[in-house]
Design an enzyme around this catalytic site. Structure first.
Site, PDB file in Angstrom:
ATOM      1  N   SER A 190       0.850  -1.205   0.000  1.00 18.26           N
ATOM      2  CA  SER A 190       0.000   0.000   0.000  1.00 18.26           C
ATOM      3  C   SER A 190       0.876   1.241   0.000  1.00 18.26           C
ATOM      4  O   SER A 190       1.994   1.221   0.532  1.00 18.26           O
ATOM      5  CB  SER A 190      -0.871  -0.008   1.259  1.00 18.26           C
ATOM      6  OG  SER A 190      -1.475   1.250   1.427  1.00 18.26           O
ATOM      7  N   TYR A 217      -0.281  -1.009  10.495  1.00 19.01           N
ATOM      8  CA  TYR A 217      -0.559  -1.294   9.076  1.00 19.01           C
ATOM      9  C   TYR A 217       0.591  -0.775   8.210  1.00 19.01           C
ATOM     10  O   TYR A 217       1.126  -1.500   7.364  1.00 19.01           O
ATOM     11  CB  TYR A 217      -1.879  -0.620   8.665  1.00 19.01           C
ATOM     12  CG  TYR A 217      -2.272  -0.849   7.213  1.00 19.01           C
ATOM     13  CD1 TYR A 217      -2.833  -2.059   6.811  1.00 19.01           C
ATOM     14  CD2 TYR A 217      -2.091   0.141   6.249  1.00 19.01           C
ATOM     15  CE1 TYR A 217      -3.204  -2.270   5.482  1.00 19.01           C
ATOM     16  CE2 TYR A 217      -2.460  -0.059   4.920  1.00 19.01           C
ATOM     17  CZ  TYR A 217      -3.017  -1.266   4.544  1.00 19.01           C
ATOM     18  OH  TYR A 217      -3.378  -1.487   3.227  1.00 19.01           O
TER      19      TYR A 217
HETATM   20  N1  NAP Z   1      -8.795  -1.052  -0.454  1.00 21.83           N
HETATM   21  C1  NAP Z   1      -7.799  -0.213  -0.566  1.00 21.83           C
HETATM   22  O1  NAP Z   1      -7.991   0.997  -0.778  1.00 21.83           O
HETATM   23  C2  NAP Z   1      -6.371  -0.707  -0.465  1.00 21.83           C
HETATM   24  C3  NAP Z   1      -5.337   0.232  -0.623  1.00 21.83           C
HETATM   25  C4  NAP Z   1      -4.026  -0.203  -0.556  1.00 21.83           C
HETATM   26  C5  NAP Z   1      -3.744  -1.531  -0.324  1.00 21.83           C
HETATM   27  N2  NAP Z   1      -4.765  -2.430  -0.167  1.00 21.83           N
HETATM   28  C6  NAP Z   1      -4.402  -3.833   0.075  1.00 21.83           C
HETATM   29  O2  NAP Z   1      -5.110  -4.646  -0.835  1.00 21.83           O
HETATM   30  C7  NAP Z   1      -5.257  -5.962  -0.287  1.00 21.83           C
HETATM   31  C8  NAP Z   1      -6.700  -6.412  -0.466  1.00 21.83           C
HETATM   32  O3  NAP Z   1      -7.517  -5.571   0.328  1.00 21.83           O
HETATM   33  P1  NAP Z   1      -9.038  -5.209   0.010  1.00 21.83           P
HETATM   34  O4  NAP Z   1      -9.119  -3.732   0.032  1.00 21.83           O
HETATM   35  O5  NAP Z   1      -9.534  -5.949  -1.148  1.00 21.83           O
HETATM   36  O6  NAP Z   1      -9.689  -5.699   1.401  1.00 21.83           O
HETATM   37  P2  NAP Z   1     -10.909  -6.637   1.763  1.00 21.83           P
HETATM   38  O7  NAP Z   1     -12.078  -6.361   0.901  1.00 21.83           O
HETATM   39  O8  NAP Z   1     -11.069  -6.461   3.227  1.00 21.83           O
HETATM   40  O9  NAP Z   1     -10.362  -8.114   1.438  1.00 21.83           O
HETATM   41  C9  NAP Z   1      -9.349  -8.695   2.205  1.00 21.83           C
HETATM   42  C10 NAP Z   1      -9.256 -10.174   1.916  1.00 21.83           C
HETATM   43  O10 NAP Z   1      -8.225 -10.717   2.763  1.00 21.83           O
HETATM   44  C11 NAP Z   1      -8.766 -11.820   3.475  1.00 21.83           C
HETATM   45  N3  NAP Z   1      -8.138 -11.937   4.779  1.00 21.83           N
HETATM   46  C12 NAP Z   1      -8.087 -11.013   5.756  1.00 21.83           C
HETATM   47  N4  NAP Z   1      -7.463 -11.510   6.839  1.00 21.83           N
HETATM   48  C13 NAP Z   1      -7.130 -12.784   6.541  1.00 21.83           C
HETATM   49  C14 NAP Z   1      -6.494 -13.827   7.257  1.00 21.83           C
HETATM   50  N5  NAP Z   1      -6.093 -13.684   8.510  1.00 21.83           N
HETATM   51  N6  NAP Z   1      -6.304 -15.010   6.627  1.00 21.83           N
HETATM   52  C15 NAP Z   1      -6.719 -15.197   5.356  1.00 21.83           C
HETATM   53  N7  NAP Z   1      -7.351 -14.251   4.633  1.00 21.83           N
HETATM   54  C16 NAP Z   1      -7.553 -13.061   5.222  1.00 21.83           C
HETATM   55  C17 NAP Z   1     -10.260 -11.536   3.606  1.00 21.83           C
HETATM   56  O11 NAP Z   1     -10.958 -12.740   3.859  1.00 21.83           O
HETATM   57  P3  NAP Z   1     -12.518 -12.747   4.278  1.00 21.83           P
HETATM   58  O12 NAP Z   1     -13.308 -12.507   3.007  1.00 21.83           O
HETATM   59  O13 NAP Z   1     -12.713 -14.114   4.836  1.00 21.83           O
HETATM   60  O14 NAP Z   1     -12.706 -11.666   5.271  1.00 21.83           O
HETATM   61  C18 NAP Z   1     -10.545 -10.939   2.237  1.00 21.83           C
HETATM   62  O15 NAP Z   1     -10.747 -11.952   1.288  1.00 21.83           O
HETATM   63  C19 NAP Z   1      -4.807  -5.869   1.169  1.00 21.83           C
HETATM   64  O16 NAP Z   1      -3.503  -6.391   1.284  1.00 21.83           O
HETATM   65  C20 NAP Z   1      -4.806  -4.368   1.439  1.00 21.83           C
HETATM   66  O17 NAP Z   1      -3.883  -3.996   2.440  1.00 21.83           O
HETATM   67  C21 NAP Z   1      -6.078  -2.043  -0.231  1.00 21.83           C
END
Ligand code: NAP
Length: 342
Positions: A190, A217
């Site tokens: 990120s 984070y």
């Molecule tokens: N959204 C943003 O703006 C943003 C910006 C920068 C970086 N990111 C990064 O992008 C990545 C994806 O995030 P997202 O925004 O798509 O978030 P999200 O919608 O919350 O999805 C996160 C995923 O990770 C899984 N997960 C969380 N904890 C876990 C664990 N302990 N073991 C196995 N799986 C786990 C969740 O499983 P469940 O479905 O079972 O909960 C879900 O499938 C992350 O690494 C995040 O830091 C996101």
């Protein structure tokens, strides 16, 4: 002191600028995630962690649409099974091949679960071309939570467990890299890694330093950037054809805000839906790094890509001489791995 305040303000303004202007900067990219992939991926096997929410869903879906076998590495298998069922119906409706998917349990809060996943994967799957370490958390409730292994949750779920997963699947990736000249591990970090002004390797768990979930984070995301640098340097020297890349996917409306109260989640969606990227758009950089030749052709060691699908310089704290090596040694020790793992 004044310089520090100035640097912090500048960093936050830069992040704000990224949020506000990202759609403009990404306008050259296709809006459908799968259109980032130019190759036919039939015959390739990809593992996507966290494929059950947000950009993990759209990343996995795009790989499936391009013909890859996709292993959905998830902590809630019923959610992934429901997705596969939906994709199967969608494929039948348009007369295309059914998705080639496998659902496998992986809980990053437990290192034993990571090891069990890697063992099962090696028994069941014949090859591994791409590993996308996408799963992650940002606990906005601010609570200090420990995993079942007793570690701070951001450190483990965002960094240590994905690092272990990578190391345990490294031989499978290296084998493909040696055979085909192209195997990759991609870490979804990120831009918020820039908020961390250096890793505290003697207290990565925030046991002694003051805690905030934002600090944890940012630290876990900076660790990913540095780890990829150390890993990719080793891969380039010892495993030709296998590369490690790291990226900022953009700022996207996803389930990442799930720890906020419901009313705040709704407000976030109303306020930001027009500014942030969609989950489909948020998958583009992961897909670019995982599949496009250009991503690795001229990339530096441990390249850091941003939502524009272009290589950029990460924060200055990711560039400090020797930091990546120190983190590498810390990681091996924490995970109980041998120095000669690669
Ligand atoms: N959204 C943003 O703006 C943003 C910006 C920068 C970086 N990111 C990064 O992008 C990545 C994806 O995030 P997202 O925004 O798509 O978030 P999200 O919608 O919350 O999805 C996160 C995923 O990770 C899984 N997960 C969380 N904890 C876990 C664990 N302990 N073991 C196995 N799986 C786990 C969740 O499983 P469940 O479905 O079972 O909960 C879900 O499938 C992350 O690494 C995040 O830091 C996101």
């Amino acid at each position: 002191m004044l310089f520090d305040v100035f640097a912090r303000v500048r960093c936050r303004l830069d992040i704000l600028n990224d949020i506000l202007l990202q759609r403009y900067h990404c306008k050259h990219l296709p809006s459908r995630a799968e259109d980032v992939i130019v190759d036919d991926l039939r015959g390739k096997t990809c593992v996507v962690t966290g494929p059950t929410s947000g950009i993990g869903v759209t990343t996995a879906r795009a790989l499936v649409k391009r013909g890859a076998r996709v292993v959905l590495a998830c902590r809630t298998p019923s959610k992934a099974e429901a997705l596969v069922e939906r994709w199967t119906k969608e494929a039948a409706a348009v007369g295309t091949a059914p998705p080639d998917c496998a659902v496998m349990a992986l809980d990053l809060d437990s290192l034993a679960s990571v090891e069990a996943f890697a063992k099962a994967f090696q028994q069941r799957e014949k090859r591994l071309d791409v590993l996308i370490n996408n799963a992650g958390i940002f606990d906005m409730s601010g609570a200090y939570v420990r995993t079942s292994d007793g570690r701070e949750q951001h450190l483990q779920a965002n960094f240590l467990a994905p690092a272990l997963l990578t190391m345990t699947l490294l031989n499978a990736l290296r084998k493909t890299g040696a055979e085909t000249g192209d195997a990759r591990v991609v870490f979804v970090s990120s831009k918020l890694h820039e908020l961390c002004t250096g890793l505290n390797l003697s207290d990565m768990d925030f046991k002694r330093s003051s805690y905030s979930s934002q600090a944890a984070y940012a630290s876990s995301k900076l660790a990913e950037v540095l780890f990829v640098k150390a890993l990719d340097a080793r891969l380039r020297a010892k495993a030709p054809g296998t590369r490690a890349l790291v990226l900022h996917p953009g700022n996207i409306v996803t389930g990442v805000v799930r720890t906020l109260p419901m009313w705040l989640q709704s407000l976030y969606k109303i306020l930001f839906e027009r500014i942030l990227l969609t989950a489909d758009q948020g998958a583009r950089c992961s897909l670019y790094c995982a599949t496009r030749t250009e991503a690795v052709a001229s990339a530096t060691i441990g390249p850091y890509f941003t939502s524009e699908c272009e290589e950029r310089t990460p924060s200055k704290y990711a560039l400090v001489e020797g930091e990546a090596e120190k983190l590498w040694r810390y990681t091996l020790k924490e995970l109980g791995l041998e120095d000669d793992i690669i």
